[in-house]
Design a protein around this motif. Sequence first.
Motif, mmCIF file in Angstrom:
data_model
loop_
_atom_site.group_PDB
_atom_site.id
_atom_site.type_symbol
_atom_site.label_atom_id
_atom_site.label_comp_id
_atom_site.label_asym_id
_atom_site.label_seq_id
_atom_site.Cartn_x
_atom_site.Cartn_y
_atom_site.Cartn_z
ATOM 1 N N ALA A 1 4.848 0.881 9.829
ATOM 2 C CA ALA A 1 3.669 0.826 8.969
ATOM 3 C C ALA A 1 3.244 -0.623 8.757
ATOM 4 O O ALA A 1 4.002 -1.556 9.036
ATOM 5 C CB ALA A 1 3.956 1.496 7.628
ATOM 6 N N GLN A 2 2.053 -0.798 8.232
ATOM 7 C CA GLN A 2 1.503 -2.131 8.028
ATOM 8 C C GLN A 2 1.721 -2.657 6.614
ATOM 9 O O GLN A 2 1.331 -3.777 6.291
ATOM 10 C CB GLN A 2 0.008 -2.123 8.346
ATOM 11 N N ASP A 3 2.363 -1.848 5.791
ATOM 12 C CA ASP A 3 2.606 -2.237 4.403
ATOM 13 C C ASP A 3 3.506 -1.177 3.791
ATOM 14 O O ASP A 3 3.713 -0.107 4.388
ATOM 15 C CB ASP A 3 1.282 -2.315 3.627
ATOM 16 N N CYS A 4 4.060 -1.451 2.639
ATOM 17 C CA CYS A 4 4.727 -0.414 1.856
ATOM 18 C C CYS A 4 4.727 -0.848 0.402
ATOM 19 O O CYS A 4 4.620 -2.034 0.098
ATOM 20 C CB CYS A 4 6.147 -0.139 2.346
ATOM 21 N N SER A 5 4.820 0.103 -0.485
ATOM 22 C CA SER A 5 4.820 -0.212 -1.905
ATOM 23 C C SER A 5 6.165 -0.797 -2.329
ATOM 24 O O SER A 5 7.198 -0.508 -1.726
ATOM 25 C CB SER A 5 4.545 1.063 -2.717
ATOM 26 N N ALA A 6 6.125 -1.597 -3.365
ATOM 27 C CA ALA A 6 7.370 -2.096 -3.953
ATOM 28 C C ALA A 6 8.010 -1.035 -4.835
ATOM 29 O O ALA A 6 9.164 -1.157 -5.238
ATOM 30 C CB ALA A 6 7.090 -3.355 -4.769
ATOM 31 N N HIS A 7 7.255 0.032 -5.128
ATOM 32 C CA HIS A 7 7.731 1.092 -6.013
ATOM 33 C C HIS A 7 8.206 2.292 -5.215
ATOM 34 O O HIS A 7 7.661 2.613 -4.165
ATOM 35 C CB HIS A 7 6.609 1.514 -6.967
ATOM 36 N N GLU A 8 9.191 2.988 -5.744
ATOM 37 C CA GLU A 8 9.738 4.155 -5.065
ATOM 38 C C GLU A 8 8.857 5.380 -5.267
ATOM 39 O O GLU A 8 8.656 6.176 -4.357
ATOM 40 C CB GLU A 8 11.154 4.445 -5.573
ATOM 41 N N GLN A 9 8.339 5.555 -6.472
ATOM 42 C CA GLN A 9 7.424 6.658 -6.758
ATOM 43 C C GLN A 9 6.769 6.389 -8.110
ATOM 44 O O GLN A 9 7.124 5.454 -8.805
ATOM 45 C CB GLN A 9 8.164 8.000 -6.807
ATOM 46 N N GLY A 10 5.796 7.219 -8.464
ATOM 47 C CA GLY A 10 5.170 7.052 -9.768
ATOM 48 C C GLY A 10 3.660 7.045 -9.712
ATOM 49 O O GLY A 10 3.049 7.404 -8.702
ATOM 50 N N ALA A 11 3.057 6.647 -10.818
ATOM 51 C CA ALA A 11 1.603 6.651 -10.957
ATOM 52 C C ALA A 11 1.017 5.380 -10.343
ATOM 53 O O ALA A 11 0.571 4.467 -11.049
ATOM 54 C CB ALA A 11 1.230 6.771 -12.429
ATOM 55 N N TYR A 12 1.035 5.338 -9.021
ATOM 56 C CA TYR A 12 0.525 4.179 -8.288
ATOM 57 C C TYR A 12 -0.470 4.676 -7.240
ATOM 58 O O TYR A 12 -0.177 4.712 -6.033
ATOM 59 C CB TYR A 12 1.671 3.411 -7.626
#
Length: 246
Positions: free
Chosen positions: A61-72
């Motif tokens: 992928a070209q990016d990923c979130s710093a968060h595992e899950q949640g309201a993002y």
Amino acid sequence: MRRKLVVGNWKMHGSHKGNAELLAGIVGARPFACDVAVCVPFPYLSETAVTLANTDLRWGAQDCSAHEQGAYTGEVSAGMLAEFGCRYAIVGHSERRAYHGESDQVVADKAKAALARGITPIVCVGETLAQRDAGETEAVVKRQLSAVIQKLAHCVGEMVVAYEPVWAIGTGRTATPEQAQAVHAVLRAQLKAATPRADTMVLLYGGSVKPDNAASLFAQADIDGGLIGGAALKAEDFVAICRAAG
């Protein structure tokens, strides 16, 4: 000897038809003497995974979130990427830093999140033209890399680092092999101070790599392959660059 790696970054390009033709061209050109991967837009991960599933080619992928899950809203976690068999995730690309205001700390957090899910982060560092002209290249890339080194601690050796001079991305301008090697040597030295695995870590160059300059760039002592933008969208050019790495 470090095995060369060539990664295609499709950026925000692609279509079902175009992707099928591009991937077919790459798959049909195998085998390669280097490791090869493509980092595709999120919507195309599934079809890419299916197409490459029984090959030695990798995807990411070209990016990923710093968060595992949640309201993002709009974010994609490393856990989600892992379900598609992603081997790599690009983090800290200059376009993310510039257009989305990502700080060194955010990039470090994303790298850590990727590793936690077994995904190798390709951590991008690089200076703008103004910074290079001001003689700040070394300070800028060392600052950017330092944030990730501190965050990853004992896992530093598990990432890939990509040096991408911002002034050479999509502009047609390319750092000379000697200019690129000089920065790669700085990064390798910084990594050696942080991990005993530094000599085996893969360092990529990204910045208008093309078939006609790839071999001279990849011949440098500390350049272990490339993070390829525009040329990754043409199977013939991407394959030629992969050949240059072998």
